[in-house]
Design a protein around this motif. Structure first.
Motif, PDB file in Angstrom:
ATOM      1  N   THR A 122       0.885  -1.187  -0.098  1.00 14.57           N
ATOM      2  CA  THR A 122       0.022  -0.147  -0.031  1.00 14.57           C
ATOM      3  C   THR A 122       0.934   1.262   0.004  1.00 14.57           C
ATOM      4  O   THR A 122       0.463   2.394  -0.413  1.00 14.57           O
ATOM      5  CB  THR A 122      -0.936   0.082   1.238  1.00 14.57           C
ATOM      6  N   MET A 123       2.034   1.308   0.490  1.00 11.95           N
ATOM      7  CA  MET A 123       3.046   2.233   0.553  1.00 11.95           C
ATOM      8  C   MET A 123       3.454   2.607  -1.082  1.00 11.95           C
ATOM      9  O   MET A 123       3.595   3.616  -1.500  1.00 11.95           O
ATOM     10  CB  MET A 123       4.138   2.361   1.243  1.00 11.95           C
ATOM     11  N   MET A 124       3.671   1.334  -1.647  1.00 15.11           N
ATOM     12  CA  MET A 124       3.852   1.430  -2.978  1.00 15.11           C
ATOM     13  C   MET A 124       2.965   1.977  -3.886  1.00 15.11           C
ATOM     14  O   MET A 124       3.196   2.879  -4.630  1.00 15.11           O
ATOM     15  CB  MET A 124       4.367   0.135  -3.506  1.00 15.11           C
ATOM     16  N   LEU A 125       1.645   1.654  -3.503  1.00 11.65           N
ATOM     17  CA  LEU A 125       0.649   2.065  -4.100  1.00 11.65           C
ATOM     18  C   LEU A 125       0.223   3.630  -4.143  1.00 11.65           C
ATOM     19  O   LEU A 125      -0.115   4.116  -5.144  1.00 11.65           O
ATOM     20  CB  LEU A 125      -1.065   1.357  -3.770  1.00 11.65           C
ATOM     21  N   VAL A 126       0.395   4.019  -2.611  1.00 15.95           N
ATOM     22  CA  VAL A 126       0.289   5.473  -2.659  1.00 15.95           C
ATOM     23  C   VAL A 126       1.459   6.440  -3.625  1.00 15.95           C
ATOM     24  O   VAL A 126       1.132   7.307  -4.111  1.00 15.95           O
ATOM     25  CB  VAL A 126       0.508   6.057  -1.287  1.00 15.95           C
ATOM     26  N   ALA A 127       2.673   5.877  -3.636  1.00 14.30           N
ATOM     27  CA  ALA A 127       3.540   6.550  -4.405  1.00 14.30           C
ATOM     28  C   ALA A 127       2.852   6.435  -5.878  1.00 14.30           C
ATOM     29  O   ALA A 127       3.059   7.704  -6.650  1.00 14.30           O
ATOM     30  CB  ALA A 127       4.966   5.921  -4.348  1.00 14.30           C
ATOM     31  N   GLU A 128       2.578   5.539  -6.492  1.00 15.46           N
ATOM     32  CA  GLU A 128       2.052   5.422  -7.688  1.00 15.46           C
ATOM     33  C   GLU A 128       1.061   6.123  -8.161  1.00 15.46           C
ATOM     34  O   GLU A 128       0.757   6.870  -9.080  1.00 15.46           O
ATOM     35  CB  GLU A 128       1.855   3.823  -8.066  1.00 15.46           C
ATOM     36  N   ILE A 129       0.151   6.149  -6.968  1.00 15.59           N
ATOM     37  CA  ILE A 129      -1.203   7.265  -7.202  1.00 15.59           C
ATOM     38  C   ILE A 129      -0.846   8.800  -7.284  1.00 15.59           C
ATOM     39  O   ILE A 129      -1.220   9.461  -8.038  1.00 15.59           O
ATOM     40  CB  ILE A 129      -2.037   6.883  -5.981  1.00 15.59           C
TER      41      ILE A 129
END
Length: 352
Positions: A161-168
């Motif tokens: 989810t931290m990875m997801l936040v960066a991509e969003i």
């Protein structure tokens, strides 16, 4: 003659004890799961959501807090964090077809999480499910799903989810030098965790005897907030079968400080590199100055230069080792349950 495993050997092989594999699993996720996360982020942004809600139960909800905390800091898009029972109870109006709901479950069929999923689905909210296996109930009907195929039940959803936040943030055009540094730190995190594996074990071995007696209170905050919450209830309560309280260290001064007296309570602090550290240091000073026993697991000692978003993951290996040493000192088998997964908790439960 068959050989009988010692308690130490048994506990090293317990399902909850993921310390030996955490770093390698996160490295694998960066390689194998990042393309899927990038695609999901782009599709989420294409829907132009007005908010994102993270939801779950137990250890999985605690893990999702890392993604929520990163989203709170980096995204201009509103993010919320709710326990699955609170979604069912509050029935939040903010959840509708213009929202995105992100849920996680290790088993994929956690009763309260599935109840929340069904309510969210009824609101027409697109869901992103993070589970251990693809056939999980939580993933059925989800707009997106990612599996982590690992016993690393806390670090996996946190990292993803931290990875997801960066991509969003990238897809929304909100990229910055600070996010570039965060992404670089995410890539380097597996190597950092591998590098502190032995020092994490040593810290736990050294401090475990300090927790052999007394009224135990776990205190944490900032990016490690729910790590402390999970250790108090999902770890010490679930696995050691011992009473333990949890208090956010920023809240300790607002009443709970009155429980401090010579010899008690035993205050277990989980602190790190983020901006909440002064709240922890004030609590440590107050407790020790007034006779309480203070035991400190310090992420800054383990990894002085670690990114402040990673306090929970930096401390996690030490907490698994702490659970291991405390269990062995008490003669507790970490695979042995009396109630959980053994008997229904409530009438009608089909998974427990």
């Amino acid at each position: 003659m068959p050989q009988t495993s010692t308690l130490q050997e048994t506990n090293l092989l317990a399902e909850i004890f993921s310390a030996p594999v955490v770093a390698d699993e996160l490295s694998r996720m960066w390689r194998e799961k990042r393309p899927a996360i990038q695609n999901i982020a782009r599709e989420i942004v294409a829907r132009d959501p007005r908010n994102i809600v993270f939801f779950g139960s137990g250890g999985s909800s605690s893990a999702l807090y890392s993604g929520y905390w990163a989203g709170l800091h980096y995204l201009k898009l509103p993010v919320h964090y709710l326990l699955a029972p609170d979604i069912v109870s509050a029935q939040p109006a903010t959840l509708d077809e213009r929202s995105i709901a992100i849920g996680a479950s290790y088993s994929g069929k956690t009763v309260d999480t599935i109840a929340a999923k069904r309510w969210i689905a009824g609101r027409g909210t697109p869901q992103f499910a993070i589970t251990r296996y693809a056939d999980a109930e939580l993933a059925k009907g989800a707009a997106w799903s990612v599996t982590y195929e690992s016993i690393a039940l806390y670090t996996s959803p946190a990292y993803l989810t931290m990875m997801l936040v960066a991509e969003i943030a990238r897809a929304r055009g909100e990229w910055s030098k600070e996010l570039e540094e965060f992404e670089s730190a995410l890539e380097q995190l597996p190597a950092l965790l591998k590098g502190i594996g032995e020092s994490s074990r040593q810290m736990a071995e050294r401090l475990a005897p300090e927790l052999d007696s007394g009224k135990l209170v776990v205190l944490s905050g900032g990016s490690a907030y729910t790590l402390g919450y999970m250790m108090a209830y999902d770890m010490f309560g679930e696995f050691l079968k011992e009473y333990c309280a949890y208090i956010h260290y920023g809240e300790f001064r607002h009443g709970p400080l009155e429980i401090v007296r010579p010899g008690e309570p035993t205050m277990l602090f989980l602190i790190g590199n983020d901006a909440s550290r002064p709240f922890a240091e004030a609590g440590i000073h107050f407790g020790s100055s007034n006779g309480a026993k203070t035991v400190v697991f310090d992420g800054r000692e383990l990894a002085p230069g670690a990114h402040p978003m990673f306090d929970a993951l930096v401390l996690y290996q030490s907490q698994l080792w702490l659970l291991y040493y405390m269990a062995c000192r008490r003669g507790v088998d970490l695979n042995n349950y009396k109630y959980m997964h053994v008997v229904p908790y409530a009438a009608g439960d089909t998974y427990f």
